[in-house]
Design an enzyme around this catalytic site. Structure first.
Site, PDB file in Angstrom:
ATOM      1  N   ASN A 160       0.915  -1.208   0.107  1.00 19.00           N
ATOM      2  CA  ASN A 160       0.049  -0.083   0.055  1.00 19.00           C
ATOM      3  C   ASN A 160       0.926   1.276   0.037  1.00 19.00           C
ATOM      4  OD1 ASN A 160      -1.776   2.232   0.551  1.00 19.00           O
ATOM      5  ND2 ASN A 160      -2.782   1.033   2.256  1.00 19.00           N
ATOM      6  N   ARG A 187      -2.600  -2.145  -3.466  1.00 21.28           N
ATOM      7  CA  ARG A 187      -3.790  -1.549  -3.253  1.00 21.28           C
ATOM      8  C   ARG A 187      -3.910  -0.115  -4.339  1.00 21.28           C
ATOM      9  NH1 ARG A 187      -5.773   2.725   1.524  1.00 21.28           N
ATOM     10  NH2 ARG A 187      -7.913   2.491   0.879  1.00 21.28           N
ATOM     11  N   HIS A 193     -13.173   2.330  -0.055  1.00 19.99           N
ATOM     12  CA  HIS A 193     -13.027   1.509   1.069  1.00 19.99           C
ATOM     13  C   HIS A 193     -13.576  -0.199   0.556  1.00 19.99           C
ATOM     14  CE1 HIS A 193     -12.896   4.453   4.622  1.00 19.99           C
ATOM     15  NE2 HIS A 193     -11.702   4.391   3.908  1.00 19.99           N
ATOM     16  N   ARG A 204     -12.615  14.715   7.315  1.00 22.67           N
ATOM     17  CA  ARG A 204     -13.486  15.030   6.477  1.00 22.67           C
ATOM     18  C   ARG A 204     -14.931  15.426   6.970  1.00 22.67           C
ATOM     19  NH1 ARG A 204     -11.569   9.956   3.497  1.00 22.67           N
ATOM     20  NH2 ARG A 204      -9.729  10.342   2.909  1.00 22.67           N
ATOM     21  N   GLU A 226      -7.986  -5.956   4.938  1.00 22.17           N
ATOM     22  CA  GLU A 226      -7.802  -5.292   3.445  1.00 22.17           C
ATOM     23  C   GLU A 226      -6.842  -6.098   2.867  1.00 22.17           C
ATOM     24  OE1 GLU A 226      -8.459  -1.449   5.028  1.00 22.17           O
ATOM     25  OE2 GLU A 226      -9.357  -0.998   3.373  1.00 22.17           O
TER      26      GLU A 226
END
Ligand code: ADP
Length: 402
Positions: free
Chosen positions: A9, A90, A179, A238, A381
């Site tokens: 990643n 990823r 996601h 956010r 993940e």
């Protein structure tokens, strides 16, 4: 020797990696290269009981990954002897081009590059990770796994905004979600745990970034993140949902530029903007100490979550399962209790003791009588990326590009 996958990643100044056995889910080694390009970089490599930590300048992503490969040779695991059959990368944004994992080719790299404008903070460093990965490990197949793929076939009524068609089409404006790798992994686990292929479920991925998904019979029906990961739930930094006219208003009355508003909405809002802290543990600590602002911020956070669960129950005509995952979802029983308290109209009831019990395992936290089964499922993940990489390479599509 069983097959393993090196999962990468790659961020703007970091590379996170893990060597995984997809068949067992075991993590054989993992690490993090940070502060790439800064005066002093930082690297942590873990292999069994061995933990190596280094602080030295790391010129670029290539230098970082080369050092990781060297460390594997020095302290283990020996990559040559570990049966590495794929490197899984990823990639955050696959746009409308990718609805599944693909083997990396020149066309795939070009396509990922073409999507950089949609996710400049993510796709550019993801692509860099792929390029240096192929340089450093040229003899192993590289696979790109997209965070948007699980949502690529959302029903049109959920994917499309009510924006003038010509503009939406010309500029590819639709809900891509994000996601997706986590939502796919967790919803699949819930399907297995319930033993029902047709389960209607809501997954709440609550980490620094946060998103909700509605999944019926294994297919995504809706998700809270949109064109970008900004839309939806309140997150660490956010805003989540906000009236788009706020942008016009800030341009007109505050004279702010697009870049300033982008920074405000993505990096200075959410829990951080409300309380000064993006970390849920800090916010909860403040609220417990009697800070009224922190309490109100948690109320906003929870209110948004309940709205989404209620909306998704409406989208699917009811739900059978509600699942909490990621840092906050897995570890914060107060948050789970607050969200569920407002959902009794669904016949949902959590067991306070099961909810409060500390565990890192998959578990049910609802009462036996609850009409909706509430789960906590740790996300993984990296394992999902490893599994998708192996599945792709053993399928006839392995050679396909875009
Ligand atoms: P990322 O999106 O960076 O992968 P994580 O999934 O690791 O994020 O989640 C990070 C969030 O989880 C942070 O807000 C952190 O405060 C929160 N978190 C971790 N442990 C706990 C805990 N015990 N209680 C409440 N929040 C927690």
């Amino acid at each position: 020797m069983s097959a393993t996958v090196l999962v990468i990643n790659s961020g703007s100044s970091s590379i996170k990696y893990q060597l995984i056995n997809p068949a067992t889910g075991d993590s054989l080694a993992s690490g993090l290269v940070e502060r790439i390009g800064e005066d002093e970089g930082h690297l942590v490599h873990k292999f069994g009981d061995v933990r190596v930590e280094e602080s030295d300048s790391i010129l670029d992503h290539g230098a970082g990954l080369r050092r990781v490969v060297e460390l594997c040779a020095e302290v283990g695991p020996d990559l040559n002897a570990s049966g590495v059959i794929a490197v899984g990368h990823r990639v955050v944004q696959g746009g409308a081009l990718f609805d599944r994992a693909v083997r990396v080719t020149e066309d795939v790299r070009d396509a990922i590059a073409s999507l950089i404008p949609l996710a400049p903070l993510h796709n550019a460093p993801n692509l860099r990770g792929i390029e240096v990965g192929q340089e450093v490990l040229p003899d192993i197949p590289h696979v790109a796994v997209f965070d948007t793929a699980f949502f690529q076939h959302l029903p049109k009524k959920a994917a499309n905004y009510a924006l003038e068609r010509v503009v939406a089409r010309k500029y590819g404006i639709r809900r891509y979600g994000a996601h997706g790798t986590s939502h796919q992994y967790v919803s699949q686990r819930v399907t297995e745990l319930t033993g029902r292929e047709d389960v209607k479920q809501v997954v709440l991925h609550l980490g620094n970034g946060a998103s909700a998904s509605a999944v019926a019979s294994g297919s995504a029906m809706d998700t809270s993140m949109g064109l970008t990961p900004l839309e939806g739930l309140v997150m660490g930094t956010r805003t989540g949902d906000i009236d788009p006219a706020t942008v016009f208003h800030l341009v007109r009355v505050a004279g702010m530029s697009v870049e300033q508003i982008d920074d405000l909405f993505n990096k200075r809002s959410g829990l951080k903007g409300l309380t000064g802290h993006n970390d849920m543990r800090e916010v909860r600590g403040m609220a417990n100490a009697g800070d009224v602002g922190a309490r109100e911020s948690l109320d906003i956070y929870v209110h948004r979550l309940r709205k989404y669960v209620g909306a998704y129950a409406a989208v699917m005509d009811g739900i059978d399962a509600l699942t909490f995952t990621a840092g906050i979802g897995e570890n914060d029983p107060y948050l789970r209790a607050d969200v569920c308290e407002g959902l009794s109209f669904l016949g949902l009831e959590i067991d306070p003791e099961l909810n409060a019990a500390r565990s890192s395992e998959e578990r049910v936290i609802s009462t036996p009588d609850s009409k909706v089964t509430v789960y906590v499922v740790p996300t993984n993940e990296e394992l999902e990326i490893a599994r998708q990489s192996v599945a792709l390479l053993s399928s006839p599509e392995a050679a396909n590009a875009v």
